[in-house]
Design a protein around this motif. Structure first.
Motif, short mmCIF file in Angstrom:
data_model
loop_
_atom_site.label_atom_id
_atom_site.label_comp_id
_atom_site.label_asym_id
_atom_site.label_seq_id
_atom_site.Cartn_x
_atom_site.Cartn_y
_atom_site.Cartn_z
N UNK A 66 -5.38 -22.20 17.32
CA UNK A 66 -6.76 -21.71 17.22
C UNK A 66 -7.41 -21.64 18.60
N UNK A 67 -7.20 -22.67 19.42
CA UNK A 67 -7.78 -22.69 20.76
C UNK A 67 -7.21 -21.57 21.63
N UNK A 68 -5.91 -21.34 21.54
CA UNK A 68 -5.28 -20.28 22.33
C UNK A 68 -5.85 -18.91 21.98
N UNK A 69 -6.15 -18.73 20.70
CA UNK A 69 -6.68 -17.44 20.24
C UNK A 69 -8.20 -17.36 20.34
N UNK A 70 -8.83 -18.50 20.65
CA UNK A 70 -10.29 -18.60 20.63
C UNK A 70 -10.82 -18.07 19.30
N UNK A 71 -10.25 -18.65 18.23
CA UNK A 71 -10.53 -18.20 16.88
C UNK A 71 -10.49 -19.40 15.94
N UNK A 72 -11.45 -19.50 15.07
CA UNK A 72 -11.42 -20.52 14.02
C UNK A 72 -10.56 -19.97 12.89
N UNK A 73 -9.47 -20.66 12.59
CA UNK A 73 -8.57 -20.20 11.53
C UNK A 73 -9.15 -20.58 10.17
N UNK A 74 -9.00 -19.68 9.22
CA UNK A 74 -9.51 -19.93 7.87
C UNK A 74 -8.82 -21.17 7.30
N UNK A 75 -9.57 -22.10 6.72
CA UNK A 75 -8.97 -23.32 6.17
C UNK A 75 -7.92 -23.06 5.10
N UNK A 76 -8.01 -21.96 4.39
CA UNK A 76 -7.00 -21.64 3.37
C UNK A 76 -5.63 -21.42 4.00
N UNK A 77 -5.58 -20.77 5.14
CA UNK A 77 -4.31 -20.53 5.82
C UNK A 77 -3.71 -21.84 6.33
N UNK A 78 -4.57 -22.69 6.87
CA UNK A 78 -4.10 -23.98 7.36
C UNK A 78 -3.55 -24.81 6.19
N UNK A 79 -4.22 -24.78 5.06
CA UNK A 79 -3.75 -25.51 3.88
C UNK A 79 -2.41 -24.95 3.40
N UNK A 80 -2.28 -23.63 3.36
CA UNK A 80 -1.04 -23.01 2.89
C UNK A 80 0.14 -23.37 3.78
N UNK A 81 -0.01 -23.18 5.07
CA UNK A 81 1.12 -23.35 5.99
C UNK A 81 1.32 -24.79 6.46
N UNK A 82 0.30 -25.62 6.35
CA UNK A 82 0.36 -26.92 6.99
C UNK A 82 0.75 -28.11 6.14
N UNK A 83 0.95 -27.92 4.84
CA UNK A 83 1.17 -29.07 3.98
C UNK A 83 2.52 -29.11 3.28
N UNK A 84 3.26 -28.01 3.30
CA UNK A 84 4.53 -27.95 2.58
C UNK A 84 5.60 -27.30 3.44
N UNK A 85 6.85 -27.67 3.16
CA UNK A 85 8.02 -26.95 3.66
C UNK A 85 8.68 -26.28 2.46
N UNK A 86 9.25 -25.11 2.68
CA UNK A 86 9.94 -24.40 1.61
C UNK A 86 10.70 -23.21 2.18
N UNK A 87 11.60 -22.69 1.40
CA UNK A 87 12.18 -21.37 1.68
C UNK A 87 11.13 -20.34 1.26
N UNK A 88 11.27 -19.10 1.72
CA UNK A 88 10.39 -18.06 1.15
C UNK A 88 10.61 -17.99 -0.36
N UNK A 89 9.52 -17.84 -1.10
CA UNK A 89 9.60 -17.88 -2.56
C UNK A 89 9.39 -16.49 -3.15
N UNK A 90 10.42 -15.94 -3.82
CA UNK A 90 10.24 -14.65 -4.47
C UNK A 90 9.31 -14.79 -5.67
N UNK A 91 8.36 -13.89 -5.77
CA UNK A 91 7.40 -13.91 -6.86
C UNK A 91 6.79 -12.52 -6.98
N UNK A 92 5.87 -12.36 -7.92
CA UNK A 92 5.19 -11.07 -8.02
C UNK A 92 3.72 -11.32 -8.29
N UNK A 93 2.93 -10.37 -7.85
CA UNK A 93 1.50 -10.37 -8.09
C UNK A 93 1.15 -9.04 -8.72
N UNK A 94 0.79 -9.07 -10.00
CA UNK A 94 0.46 -7.85 -10.75
C UNK A 94 1.53 -6.78 -10.58
N UNK A 95 2.79 -7.19 -10.65
CA UNK A 95 3.91 -6.26 -10.56
C UNK A 95 4.40 -5.99 -9.15
#
Length: 182
Positions: A66-95
């Motif tokens: 965030x400091x390097x970009x001089x940007x406040x990152x949305x807390x949702x993105x930090x929560x998504x990427x910062x709390x779990x490890x996983x492989x990419x997960x195949x899924x669908x959203x409305x098809x």
């Protein structure tokens, strides 16, 4: 908002595990000796290893990014990427078939951060609103992204800049994801 993201992500993981493991057993992936992950459940067999999404003990830090970009990152993105490890997960959203992006290990998280920085710098150069990609589609020029300002989830066409709102928030998006076989 972070708690809502974590709750929605955990509910998706439970659905994904229930549906996938019920049909095929534990998911397997290629095992790489120099690319280990806490997601791995057992010792590899015949070059494959069983795995599950793994919750980190301590959340990842995105301050330097965030400091390097001089940007406040949305807390949702930090929560998504910062709390779990996983492989990419195949899924669908409305098809729409997608793969939800999550880091496999700390080194993969560093690569993800580098790619997010590159994406944000490209958008800045093109004078587009900042977004953070969260899933891939079959078309490499189309991503599912999180609007860094509003937290909306978009289908984003990189070549044209066109954006279509998929969900008002990341928790709403995660709640609508449907599992797909690996």
């Amino acid at each position: 908002m972070s708690d809502q993201v974590l709750s929605a992500l955990e509910q998706f993981f439970l659905r994904w595990q229930r549906d996938g493991e019920g049909r095929r057993g534990l998911p397997l992936c290629d095992w790489e000796a120099d690319w280990r992950s806490p997601c791995e459940l057992d010792e590899p067999r015949e070059g494959r290893v069983a795995w599950r999404p793994f919750q980190r003990e301590q959340a990842a830090d995105f301050t330097a990014m965030a400091n390097a970009l001089e940007l406040t990152l949305h807390p949702s993105a930090i929560a998504l990427f910062g709390h779990w490890f996983s492989r990419p997960l195949p899924c669908s959203f409305k098809g729409l078939r997608i793969e939800l992006i999550l880091p496999w290990n700390d080194a993969d998280l560093d690569l993800l951060k580098e790619n997010l920085i590159g994406h944000l710098l490209m958008l800045r150069k093109l004078k587009r609103a900042p977004s953070l990609f969260i899933a891939t589609t079959r078309n490499e020029m189309t991503l599912v992204s999180l609007d860094n300002e509003s937290g909306q989830v978009w289908l984003e066409w990189l070549d044209s800049g066109r954006r279509l709102t998929l969900a008002p928030s990341l928790p709403a998006f995660l709640a609508r994801l449907e599992t797909l076989p690996q």
